[in-house]
Enzyme design. Structure first.
Site, PDB file in Angstrom:
ATOM      1  CG  ASP A 166     -42.213   6.833 -38.114  1.00 20.49           C
ATOM      2  OD1 ASP A 166     -41.916   6.608 -36.932  1.00 20.49           O
ATOM      3  OD2 ASP A 166     -42.611   7.937 -38.612  1.00 20.49           O
ATOM      4  CE1 TYR A 471     -35.198  12.171 -34.234  1.00 18.55           C
ATOM      5  CE2 TYR A 471     -36.092  11.035 -32.289  1.00 18.55           C
ATOM      6  CZ  TYR A 471     -36.424  11.878 -33.319  1.00 18.55           C
ATOM      7  OH  TYR A 471     -37.638  12.145 -33.695  1.00 18.55           O
ATOM      8  CE1 TYR A 475     -35.271   7.436 -34.065  1.00 18.36           C
ATOM      9  CE2 TYR A 475     -34.809   5.012 -34.270  1.00 18.36           C
ATOM     10  CZ  TYR A 475     -35.589   6.237 -34.278  1.00 18.36           C
ATOM     11  OH  TYR A 475     -37.109   5.919 -34.546  1.00 18.36           O
TER      12      TYR A 475
HETATM   13  C1  CKX Z   1     -33.872   9.374 -36.981  1.00 15.22           C
HETATM   14  C2  CKX Z   1     -35.126   9.774 -37.560  1.00 15.22           C
HETATM   15  C3  CKX Z   1     -36.286  10.029 -36.651  1.00 15.22           C
HETATM   16  C4  CKX Z   1     -37.632   9.983 -37.236  1.00 15.22           C
HETATM   17  N1  CKX Z   1     -37.892  11.385 -37.834  1.00 15.22           N
HETATM   18  C5  CKX Z   1     -39.090  11.449 -38.581  1.00 15.22           C
HETATM   19  C6  CKX Z   1     -40.281  11.135 -37.799  1.00 15.22           C
HETATM   20  O1  CKX Z   1     -41.364  11.145 -38.733  1.00 15.22           O
HETATM   21  C7  CKX Z   1     -40.017   9.955 -37.211  1.00 15.22           C
HETATM   22  O2  CKX Z   1     -41.167   9.473 -36.468  1.00 15.22           O
HETATM   23  C8  CKX Z   1     -38.877   9.705 -36.421  1.00 15.22           C
HETATM   24  C9  CKX Z   1     -38.469   8.497 -35.379  1.00 15.22           C
HETATM   25  O3  CKX Z   1     -38.249   7.692 -36.151  1.00 15.22           O
HETATM   26  O4  CKX Z   1     -39.163   8.447 -34.198  1.00 15.22           O
END
Ligand code: CKX
Length: 600
Positions: A166, A471, A475
């Site tokens: 992301d 999370y 999530y």
């Molecule tokens: C459920 C995956 C979470 C994800 N983990 C990698 C980070 O680089 C993202 O920023 C983080 C997010 O989506 O906040």
């Protein structure tokens, strides 16, 4: 795999000049630059700051989102006084790939946007004249490159990256470019590994020189510039009586000086700061100098307004002041090796670093979040080529960072898909191939993502300690359902506790997107109150299991991401805003951390 990765310096044998400032810049949408001889001159260039990502300077979306080839150029004067030396251009980071030309001559190419490389330009350079330095770069993402993603071609013919992660695909010369000069017979690399005795320490060193001629002597000076040990030879031991050890948030550094001489003439000299300390994993403890440490810190990004992913000393200084204010003692270089200056900050401040390569997006489900496929990433036909690049970048990361006392561990992946057996052969090869790369034998690990739990991951056998990205509360099992989130988290941790696994577990990501200034009583997701409630939930869980030896919430600060219906102009899980001001949760977490001793 790079040979020359030592940090540049100027002394009586060496020359280092930063080439920061405005360079000529031009997009190459048709990829015609090479055919049109742009190596000799960029037609109608604009000016572009270096170091900087190009993206956020522009006011039009086509330029900000530009994907494909782009070029930089600069005229560089090389003084005649450097004749007889190796002349080089050292790039701190060219994201993601580059080819270097000098005076029209192709010098070399490099793949990987987060580690340095040296271009030896001795054969092409003209002394006491301006020399034309030109780079052809590219920022596309591919499944067989790091970080992983796709590059789509839209119906209008324009390219667009589809990251399987992301953070924003900031691109350009994101770190400084240096004009360097070194003696032909020079120090190429060194290693320094400490072992501790009773009020004595031994620093075992090795020195690699570009030529076998010449003799090597090594001196170690303390913080009062007093010589505390000397040795001769390309390897040996420096024995230090009453050493001042490097400790977490209590750093003491020594200056190691290497001299290469022949016939009483000094050929080369290289100096660096090192710390005397040991890192061990003992059962479920992470130990520094034999003392358990509890990690308090963050996942971070090199990210700020205007210059994107550019290394900015001002931002780094502020980030360290924030982390010290919080009572933190560590961070992960999520999700790529950071600028060398960051590790030097951590060496001086006594912070521990989990150093991570950009092996991120190795999970198709992440792509499905962006409309990709949902299959096992490691079953793809791209993994053979990807593995070569992955091992190359792990090798260079360890080669570059191995002498920093702050580096605690190497993270070889972020959130790879290990829920399928197809991951196992790749992990077996990677963990076997990297075992001997670090002379200090630091632990190696990777982050287990949300879907790779105690029950579902096929790769729990590989890491020396565990990094969990979890999370619940964001999530899944979010909002009022967070109590089920806590229950589920405890169920998983009970399985870790009941297992025969006796290794440390660190929570390397957890958090909630939070809009600063949004308040709601009772809480609602995205409110500042909810971010605190989520952290309180995780802290209750951490305090229930003694094998949890660290907490690094996601993220230190808000950061830019791809556009998406789950992002409000970026990822807002920061404890601080993108302009580095605290949210309410920062005050809450600070109070907790000030009450937790570093050696708890
Ligand atoms: C459920 C995956 C979470 C994800 N983990 C990698 C980070 O680089 C993202 O920023 C983080 C997010 O989506 O906040």
């Amino acid at each position: 795999m790079e040979q020359e990765l030592l940090y540049p310096l100027t002394n009586k044998c060496r020359f280092d000049q930063k080439l920061d400032g405005l360079w000529d810049f031009k997009f190459d949408r048709e990829s015609q630059g090479l055919a049109d001889n742009w190596t000799a001159k960029l037609p109608d260039p604009i000016k572009m700051p270096v170091p900087a990502s190009f993206n956020d300077f522009f006011t039009d979306k086509d330029s900000r989102e530009y994907t494909g080839d782009f070029w930089y150029a600069k005229r560089v004067f090389v003084p005649g006084s450097l004749r007889g030396k190796l002349i080089g251009l050292r790039f701190g980071a060219a994201t993601h790939r580059a080819t270097v030309y000098v005076n029209g001559q192709e010098i070399r190419s490099h793949e990987g946007g987060f580690l340095p490389f040296l271009a030896d330009i001795t054969s092409a350079v003209k002394f006491d004249e301006d020399n034309l330095v030109v780079l052809k770069m590219n920022n596309e993402l591919h499944r067989d490159a790091l970080p992983a993603g796709d590059t789509a071609v839209l119906k209008n013919g324009k390219k667009m990256v589809k990251p399987f992660f992301d953070f924003y695909n900031y691109s350009g010369l994101n770190r400084s470019v240096h004009l360097v000069a070194m003696p032909e017979n020079h120090v190429v690399d060194y290693t320094a590994v400490s072992s501790l005795g009773d009020d004595v320490a031994t620093v075992h060193y090795t020195v690699t020189t570009s030529q076998s001629a010449g003799s090597v002597s090594v001196t170690l000076r303390d913080e009062n510039d007093q010589i505390v040990a000397t040795s001769n030879g390309r390897s040996g031991d420096l024995v230090v009586q009453h050493p001042q050890l490097w400790n977490v948030r209590d750093a003491h550094l020594y200056t190691l000086t290497i001299q290469v001489t022949a016939n009483d003439q000094l050929l080369d000299e290289y100096s660096d700061e090192i710390g005397i300390r040991t890192i061990t994993i003992a059962g479920h403890q992470i130990e520094v100098n034999g003392q358990p440490v509890y990690l308090k810190g963050f996942g971070r990004h090199e990210d700020s307004i205007y210059a994107g992913r550019a290394f900015d000393l001002n931002v780094e200084k502020r980030d360290f002041e924030l982390m010290k204010w919080m009572g933190a003692n560590s961070f992960r270089t999520s999700h790529y090796p950071y600028d060398e200056e960051v590790y030097r900050f951590a060496d001086r401040e006594g912070f521990l670093i989990i150093d991570e390569v950009p092996a991120v997006g190795f999970k198709m489900a992440a792509a499905s979040f962006l409309g990709g496929l949902d299959q096992s990433f490691f079953a793809g036909d791209w993994t053979e080529e990807l593995y070569k690049k992955h091992l190359d970048q792990v090798t260079d990361m360890i080669h570059r960072d191995k002498n920093h006392p702050s580096v605690l561990a190497w993270s070889l992946f972020n959130e790879p898909d290990t829920s399928s057996k197809s991951a196992v052969p790749y992990f077996e090869k990677m963990f076997a191939a990297t075992k001997a790369l670090d002379p200090d034998q630091r632990p190696r690990t990777f982050t287990l993502n949300e879907d790779d739990t105690f029950d579902t991951s096929y790769c729990k056998q590989f890491p020396d300690f565990y990094l969990l990205n979890r999370y619940p509360g964001w999530y899944h099992k979010w909002g009022y359902e967070i109590s089920d989130g806590e229950a589920g988290l405890r169920e998983e941790l009970d399985k870790w506790a009941a297992s025969d696994i006796d290794k440390p577990v660190v929570f390397s990501e957890y958090g909630a997107d939070t809009q600063p200034g949004l308040h709601k009583l009772p809480s609602v997701m995205w409110s500042e109150e909810y971010q605190i409630e989520l952290l309180q939930m995780f802290n209750r869980v951490f305090d229930s299991y003694d094998f949890i030896r660290g907490e690094q919430p996601w993220n230190l600060a808000d950061f830019q991401t791809v556009e998406g219906n789950m992002r409000v102009n970026g990822n807002k899980k920061g404890l601080f805003t993108r302009d580095r001001q605290p949210k309410e949760a920062a005050f809450y977490l600070r109070q907790r951390w000030l009450d937790i001793d570093n050696n708890f």
